[in-house]
Structures are given as C-alpha cells and as structure tokens.
Design a protein around this motif. Structure first.
Motif, PDB file in Angstrom:
ATOM      1  N   GLU A  39       0.999  -1.249   0.038  1.00 56.50           N
ATOM      2  CA  GLU A  39      -0.025   0.117   0.065  1.00 56.50           C
ATOM      3  C   GLU A  39       0.795   1.079   0.160  1.00 56.50           C
ATOM      4  OE1 GLU A  39      -3.926  -1.801   2.274  1.00 56.50           O
ATOM      5  OE2 GLU A  39      -2.543  -0.414   3.245  1.00 56.50           O
ATOM      6  N   ALA A  58      -8.389   5.853  -4.618  1.00 58.63           N
ATOM      7  CA  ALA A  58      -7.317   4.909  -4.623  1.00 58.63           C
ATOM      8  C   ALA A  58      -7.270   4.053  -6.016  1.00 58.63           C
ATOM      9  CB  ALA A  58      -7.457   3.744  -3.453  1.00 58.63           C
ATOM     10  N   MET A  59      -6.349   3.418  -6.090  1.00 59.46           N
ATOM     11  CA  MET A  59      -6.262   2.511  -7.357  1.00 59.46           C
ATOM     12  C   MET A  59      -5.377   1.509  -7.522  1.00 59.46           C
ATOM     13  SD  MET A  59      -5.315   4.154 -11.337  1.00 59.46           S
ATOM     14  CE  MET A  59      -3.536   3.647 -11.494  1.00 59.46           C
ATOM     15  N   THR A  60      -5.715   0.308  -7.792  1.00 59.23           N
ATOM     16  CA  THR A  60      -4.754  -0.762  -7.584  1.00 59.23           C
ATOM     17  C   THR A  60      -3.957  -1.139  -8.971  1.00 59.23           C
ATOM     18  OG1 THR A  60      -6.242  -1.761  -6.389  1.00 59.23           O
ATOM     19  CG2 THR A  60      -5.134  -3.331  -7.033  1.00 59.23           C
ATOM     20  N   VAL A  65      -1.580  -1.009  -4.104  1.00 57.79           N
ATOM     21  CA  VAL A  65      -2.629  -0.287  -3.888  1.00 57.79           C
ATOM     22  C   VAL A  65      -1.956   1.223  -3.975  1.00 57.79           C
ATOM     23  CG1 VAL A  65      -4.551   0.480  -2.815  1.00 57.79           C
ATOM     24  CG2 VAL A  65      -4.191  -1.907  -3.155  1.00 57.79           C
ATOM     25  N   THR A  76     -10.885   2.273   1.472  1.00 57.09           N
ATOM     26  CA  THR A  76     -11.027   1.571   0.213  1.00 57.09           C
ATOM     27  C   THR A  76     -10.316   0.265   0.244  1.00 57.09           C
ATOM     28  OG1 THR A  76      -9.115   2.440  -0.754  1.00 57.09           O
ATOM     29  CG2 THR A  76     -11.004   3.980  -0.840  1.00 57.09           C
ATOM     30  N   ARG A  77      -9.753  -0.190   1.318  1.00 57.34           N
ATOM     31  CA  ARG A  77      -9.089  -1.433   1.524  1.00 57.34           C
ATOM     32  C   ARG A  77      -9.869  -2.757   0.769  1.00 57.34           C
ATOM     33  NH1 ARG A  77      -6.111  -1.776   6.425  1.00 57.34           N
ATOM     34  NH2 ARG A  77      -4.816  -0.599   5.240  1.00 57.34           N
ATOM     35  N   HIS A  79     -12.618  -2.640  -1.297  1.00 56.20           N
ATOM     36  CA  HIS A  79     -12.895  -2.538  -2.633  1.00 56.20           C
ATOM     37  C   HIS A  79     -11.657  -2.704  -3.456  1.00 56.20           C
ATOM     38  CE1 HIS A  79     -14.798  -0.417  -6.043  1.00 56.20           C
ATOM     39  NE2 HIS A  79     -13.400  -0.138  -6.368  1.00 56.20           N
ATOM     40  N   GLU A  80     -10.514  -2.296  -2.988  1.00 57.04           N
ATOM     41  CA  GLU A  80      -9.306  -2.474  -3.741  1.00 57.04           C
ATOM     42  C   GLU A  80      -8.699  -3.945  -3.798  1.00 57.04           C
ATOM     43  OE1 GLU A  80      -8.264  -0.130  -5.860  1.00 57.04           O
ATOM     44  OE2 GLU A  80      -9.926   1.127  -5.151  1.00 57.04           O
ATOM     45  N   HIS A  83     -10.208  -5.801  -6.593  1.00 55.38           N
ATOM     46  CA  HIS A  83      -9.403  -5.331  -7.748  1.00 55.38           C
ATOM     47  C   HIS A  83      -8.203  -6.255  -7.682  1.00 55.38           C
ATOM     48  CE1 HIS A  83     -12.045  -2.484  -9.284  1.00 55.38           C
ATOM     49  NE2 HIS A  83     -11.850  -1.611  -8.452  1.00 55.38           N
ATOM     50  N   GLU A 119     -15.619  -3.028 -11.824  1.00 51.27           N
ATOM     51  CA  GLU A 119     -16.129  -1.962 -10.954  1.00 51.27           C
ATOM     52  C   GLU A 119     -17.321  -2.507  -9.998  1.00 51.27           C
ATOM     53  OE1 GLU A 119     -14.335   0.263  -9.129  1.00 51.27           O
ATOM     54  OE2 GLU A 119     -12.698   0.449 -10.587  1.00 51.27           O
TER      55      GLU A 119
END
Ligand SMILES: [Zn+2]
Length: 127
Positions: A39, A58-60, A65, A76-77, A79-80, A83, A119
């Motif tokens: 992260e 955030a973006m993976t 991340v 966002t953990r 959700h990411e 991904h 998504e």
C-alpha cells in the motif's frame, strides 16, 4: 504454489505499481505491506491520482494499491482487494480488459466507471 502463480501472473501490473515507491519513500509518504499487498500513499502517488479525470481515492495495480492518503487506504481497502483478486485472475490482460469494458459502457451511453463490470463486482462485494 498457487499463490506464487497468482503473484507471477499479476507481476507486470505489480511492477508498474512499484515504479513510484522509492520516490514516495523519499518524499516521506506511506509505503507498507498489508496482507500481501503493498500500500502506497502520499507524495507523487497523490499527485498522479488527483491528476486523473475521475480523481479516485485509490487505484490498484497488481499487488500494489495507490491512495491519496492513509485514511483513503483504509477506507478503500476492501474494494481495492477485489481488484487485486481481479488482477490475479486476468494478469496482464486486466488493464486492456478494464479499459475496453469502460469504452463499451461509454459507447452504450452508460457510465464508464460505475457500470464497468470490474467496478460493479468490486462495489457489489465490498462497497
Ligand atoms: Zn474500483
């Protein structure tokens, strides 16, 4: 063995995600490994994310991340992490597939982000 294969399959994306890590560390940003995922927040990563048109928190990229700050990493953990699992399934095909899915949604008059199936899976599983 299966874990190693998942990391190898996602590796090209992970390497892309690691590019700014040294700079973020030199800038005093946040770099930490949490449950097998690196992260990164702050410094140049914040600049990159806020420069994107959709301004994500955030973006993976593979097993990395990026987030605008540490609270965003926490928020966002889940959700990411969905991904991250998608990168483990799709490997180097993930980014082209994601972009094509966004394009297909836009061409159908739908939202390129929220209606993207990758998504939708992440929001359905993690919010
Ligand atoms: Zn997402």
């Amino acid at each position: 063995m299966l874990v190693l294969l998942r990391y190898l399959w996602a590796l090209p994306n992970t390497l892309l995600g690691l590019v700014p890590v040294l700079i973020v560390q030199l800038q005093g940003g946040h770099v930490r490994r949490v449950e097998g995922v690196i992260e990164v927040a702050g410094g140049v990563v914040t600049l990159l994310l806020t420069a994107l048109p959709i301004k994500p928190l955030a973006m993976t990229l593979g097993h990395v991340v990026w987030a605008i700050d540490e609270p965003a990493l926490v928020r966002t953990r889940e959700h990411e992490r969905v991904h991250v699992r998608q990168y483990e399934r799709w490997g180097p095909l993930f980014l082209p597939a994601y972009l094509l899915a966004s394009l297909a949604m836009k061409l159908r008059g739908r939202d390129a982000y929220r209606d993207n199936p990758f998504e939708r899976e992440a929001y359905n599983k993690a919010g």
